[in-house]
Motif scaffolding. Structure first.
Motif, PDB file in Angstrom:
ATOM      1  N   ASP A 286     -34.846  -7.886  26.148  1.00 26.25           N
ATOM      2  CA  ASP A 286     -35.148  -6.479  26.362  1.00 26.25           C
ATOM      3  C   ASP A 286     -36.324  -6.344  27.330  1.00 26.25           C
ATOM      4  OD1 ASP A 286     -34.819  -3.567  25.434  1.00 26.25           O
ATOM      5  OD2 ASP A 286     -36.954  -3.940  25.117  1.00 26.25           O
ATOM      6  N   SER A 287     -36.137  -5.591  28.405  1.00 27.24           N
ATOM      7  CA  SER A 287     -37.172  -5.490  29.439  1.00 27.24           C
ATOM      8  C   SER A 287     -38.437  -4.799  28.921  1.00 27.24           C
ATOM      9  CB  SER A 287     -36.627  -4.747  30.666  1.00 27.24           C
ATOM     10  OG  SER A 287     -36.190  -3.444  30.326  1.00 27.24           O
ATOM     11  N   THR A 288     -38.290  -3.856  28.015  1.00 26.78           N
ATOM     12  CA  THR A 288     -39.473  -3.200  27.452  1.00 26.78           C
ATOM     13  C   THR A 288     -40.300  -4.184  26.646  1.00 26.78           C
ATOM     14  OG1 THR A 288     -38.363  -1.052  27.340  1.00 26.78           O
ATOM     15  CG2 THR A 288     -40.279  -1.364  25.926  1.00 26.78           C
ATOM     16  N   LEU A 289     -39.634  -5.030  25.868  1.00 25.90           N
ATOM     17  CA  LEU A 289     -40.343  -6.051  25.093  1.00 25.90           C
ATOM     18  C   LEU A 289     -41.092  -7.008  26.015  1.00 25.90           C
ATOM     19  CD1 LEU A 289     -40.959  -7.344  22.354  1.00 25.90           C
ATOM     20  CD2 LEU A 289     -38.857  -8.686  22.610  1.00 25.90           C
ATOM     21  N   VAL A 290     -40.465  -7.369  27.126  1.00 25.44           N
ATOM     22  CA  VAL A 290     -41.109  -8.254  28.103  1.00 25.44           C
ATOM     23  C   VAL A 290     -42.364  -7.593  28.665  1.00 25.44           C
ATOM     24  CG1 VAL A 290     -40.860  -9.254  30.424  1.00 25.44           C
ATOM     25  CG2 VAL A 290     -39.052  -9.543  28.726  1.00 25.44           C
ATOM     26  N   ALA A 291     -42.263  -6.321  29.028  1.00 25.17           N
ATOM     27  CA  ALA A 291     -43.413  -5.606  29.576  1.00 25.17           C
ATOM     28  C   ALA A 291     -44.543  -5.492  28.553  1.00 25.17           C
ATOM     29  CB  ALA A 291     -42.998  -4.216  30.041  1.00 25.17           C
ATOM     30  N   LEU A 292     -44.192  -5.231  27.310  1.00 22.59           N
ATOM     31  CA  LEU A 292     -45.202  -5.037  26.271  1.00 22.59           C
ATOM     32  C   LEU A 292     -45.874  -6.331  25.850  1.00 22.59           C
ATOM     33  CD1 LEU A 292     -43.438  -2.467  23.910  1.00 22.59           C
ATOM     34  CD2 LEU A 292     -45.251  -2.008  25.577  1.00 22.59           C
ATOM     35  N   SER A 293     -45.130  -7.433  25.862  1.00 21.53           N
ATOM     36  CA  SER A 293     -45.635  -8.662  25.252  1.00 21.53           C
ATOM     37  C   SER A 293     -45.717  -9.865  26.187  1.00 21.53           C
ATOM     38  CB  SER A 293     -44.757  -9.030  24.047  1.00 21.53           C
ATOM     39  OG  SER A 293     -44.700  -7.975  23.116  1.00 21.53           O
ATOM     40  N   GLY A 294     -45.229  -9.728  27.432  1.00 28.44           N
ATOM     41  CA  GLY A 294     -45.129 -10.893  28.310  1.00 28.44           C
ATOM     42  C   GLY A 294     -46.450 -11.497  28.733  1.00 28.44           C
ATOM     43  N   GLY A 295     -47.324 -10.701  29.309  1.00 26.77           N
ATOM     44  CA  GLY A 295     -48.628 -11.192  29.734  1.00 26.77           C
ATOM     45  C   GLY A 295     -48.625 -11.862  31.098  1.00 26.77           C
ATOM     46  N   GLU A 296     -49.823 -12.222  31.542  1.00 28.80           N
ATOM     47  CA  GLU A 296     -50.107 -12.931  32.795  1.00 28.80           C
ATOM     48  C   GLU A 296     -49.751 -12.137  34.053  1.00 28.80           C
ATOM     49  OE1 GLU A 296     -50.632 -17.483  32.726  1.00 28.80           O
ATOM     50  OE2 GLU A 296     -48.523 -17.124  32.300  1.00 28.80           O
ATOM     51  N   ASP A 297     -49.669 -10.827  33.938  1.00 30.35           N
ATOM     52  CA  ASP A 297     -49.384 -10.025  35.130  1.00 30.35           C
ATOM     53  C   ASP A 297     -50.638  -9.798  35.979  1.00 30.35           C
ATOM     54  OD1 ASP A 297     -46.529  -9.346  34.897  1.00 30.35           O
ATOM     55  OD2 ASP A 297     -47.137  -8.359  33.049  1.00 30.35           O
ATOM     56  N   TYR A 298     -51.801  -9.795  35.339  1.00 33.75           N
ATOM     57  CA  TYR A 298     -53.086  -9.578  36.008  1.00 33.75           C
ATOM     58  C   TYR A 298     -53.116  -8.287  36.822  1.00 33.75           C
ATOM     59  CZ  TYR A 298     -53.791 -14.157  34.198  1.00 33.75           C
ATOM     60  OH  TYR A 298     -53.881 -15.218  33.324  1.00 33.75           O
ATOM     61  N   GLU A 299     -52.385  -7.285  36.309  1.00 37.24           N
ATOM     62  CA  GLU A 299     -52.538  -5.931  36.808  1.00 37.24           C
ATOM     63  C   GLU A 299     -53.706  -5.287  36.048  1.00 37.24           C
ATOM     64  OE1 GLU A 299     -51.064  -4.648  39.304  1.00 37.24           O
ATOM     65  OE2 GLU A 299     -49.411  -6.052  39.636  1.00 37.24           O
ATOM     66  N   LEU A 300     -54.086  -4.088  36.454  1.00 37.27           N
ATOM     67  CA  LEU A 300     -55.166  -3.377  35.789  1.00 37.27           C
ATOM     68  C   LEU A 300     -54.603  -2.189  35.014  1.00 37.27           C
ATOM     69  CD1 LEU A 300     -57.901  -3.374  38.579  1.00 37.27           C
ATOM     70  CD2 LEU A 300     -57.756  -4.865  36.572  1.00 37.27           C
ATOM     71  N   LEU A 301     -55.116  -1.997  33.817  1.00 37.43           N
ATOM     72  CA  LEU A 301     -54.764  -0.872  32.959  1.00 37.43           C
ATOM     73  C   LEU A 301     -56.030  -0.059  32.754  1.00 37.43           C
ATOM     74  CD1 LEU A 301     -52.629   0.426  30.943  1.00 37.43           C
ATOM     75  CD2 LEU A 301     -53.757  -0.959  29.183  1.00 37.43           C
TER      76      LEU A 301
END
Length: 353
Positions: A286-301
């Motif tokens: 599930d792509s939403t699960l990946v976005a929520l739990s994947g990590g290592e993107d090093y984007e800023l929130l």
């Protein structure tokens, strides 16, 4: 892409680290590094570095990367590893709305690593210092019985008024994310799959071109220096900020806890690259699960006051994905169907099984 690291290349010239000794090794690996920051008075070559940061506030961050826990050298080129090790730390500095200026790098290596392997590692480190205009000012080297360990400390500066913490979000603030999410995790899934294929058939040459974007997100991430510069140009001061290293849900919960607020995160607003979506379909994830739990993107929130919406709307680097609420309402995701589910922290855990 390759699935055997250069330290196992039988034709590669190998120079024993014993030939140089600790100080000779440091001198050899850092001889081409040049200091460009005015605040660097003394870099490598003495008992300690000397920095003159004048009237700025100093920001410090440090991270430890361990072979077999944080990286796998069967598919992580050493030059990429050196680069990524710096990005991990610079991202933390940018998450404070600050500018990194110096780094120190310490490595522990086992005797299976020749000098040439460390030269590759430091080539990646040097590329990162040049790209992000930071100075290498110190570090340490020692032996290891458990493979390769890398410890990086980053120094940054900021005016006191510009520093952004995790605890400044208020109810009704907008929740904003940079770039897109989930690519690094899916890149890792592709690499792990091809590693297993390679074990069965070492002669197989995987076609990784369709996955080039997400593989690069995993092997060579970029810290978001541009966002700090963009926010300054837009005259937007985030009320809170954090980098996305452990998964989106974990970082949202950090902001909520530190700021004593709740949030509504909208599932249909989470930015996903088409390659992430297609690879999730391929892997049955599930792509939403990946976005929520994947990590290592090093984007800023980060969060901003609603009054700043007109300044950021339409910017291709920024996506409003929700808003903060009263603490009593909790941290929730609003699904595509309109229902609310509580956010849970399921991101990366260094001490997990």
């Amino acid at each position: 892409m390759y699935f055997c690291s250069m330290i196992e290349d039988k034709n590669q010239k190998k120079t024993s680290l014993e030939e140089l000794g600790e100080f000779g090794l440091i001198e050899h690996l850092t001889k081409s590094f040049e200091s460009k920051q005015e605040s660097t008075l003394k870099a490598i070559g003495d008992d300690a570095a000397v920095l003159d940061l004048k009237d700025k506030k100093t920001i410090l961050s440090t991270d430890l990367l361990i072979e077999g826990v944080h990286f796998d050298l069967s598919y992580m080129p050493l030059k990429h590893l050196g680069y990524k090790a710096i990005m991990v730390n610079l991202s933390d500095i940018y998450a404070m709305n600050a500018i990194p200026t110096q780094i120190t790098v310490s490595v522990a290596v086992s005797n299976r690593f020749p000098l040439e392997a460390l030269e590759e590692l430091y080539a990646g480190i040097e590329l990162a210092t040049k790209t992000y205009n930071v100075d290498l000012v110190g570090g340490d080297t020692t032996s290891s019985k458990t493979g390769l360990l890398i410890s990086v400390t980053a120094v940054g500066v900021a005016n006191e008024a510009d520093i952004t913490y995790r605890n400044g979000a208020k109810p009704n603030d907008l929740l904003v994310v940079t770039g897109d999410i989930g690519g690094a995790y899916m890149g890792l899934q592709v690499l792990e799959r091809e590693k297993e294929v390679y074990k069965v058939n070492p002669n197989s040459q995987p076609d990784l071109e369709p996955y080039s974007y997400i593989i690069e997100r995993q092997l060579k991430p970029e810290a978001r220096k541009d966002i700090v510069e963009l926010l300054e140009k837009l005259e937007v001061k985030p009320t809170s900020m954090i980098d996305i290293s452990d998964g989106l849900s974990s970082e949202v919960l950090h902001l909520c806890k530190q700021s004593q607020v709740g949030c509504d995160l909208y599932e249909d607003k989470i930015p996903l690259d088409p390659t992430v979506i297609s690879s999730c379909e391929e892997f049955g994830i599930d792509s939403t699960l990946v976005a929520l739990s994947g990590g290592e993107d090093y984007e800023l929130l980060f969060t901003v006051d609603q009054e700043d919406f007109d300044k950021i709307k339409g910017n291709p680097n920024l996506t409003v994905i929700g808003h903060m609420t009263d603490k009593s309402l909790g941290a929730n995701m609003v699904t595509r169907s309109g229902s609310k589910i509580g956010l849970t922290a399921q991101g990366w855990n260094s001490f997990g099984a």
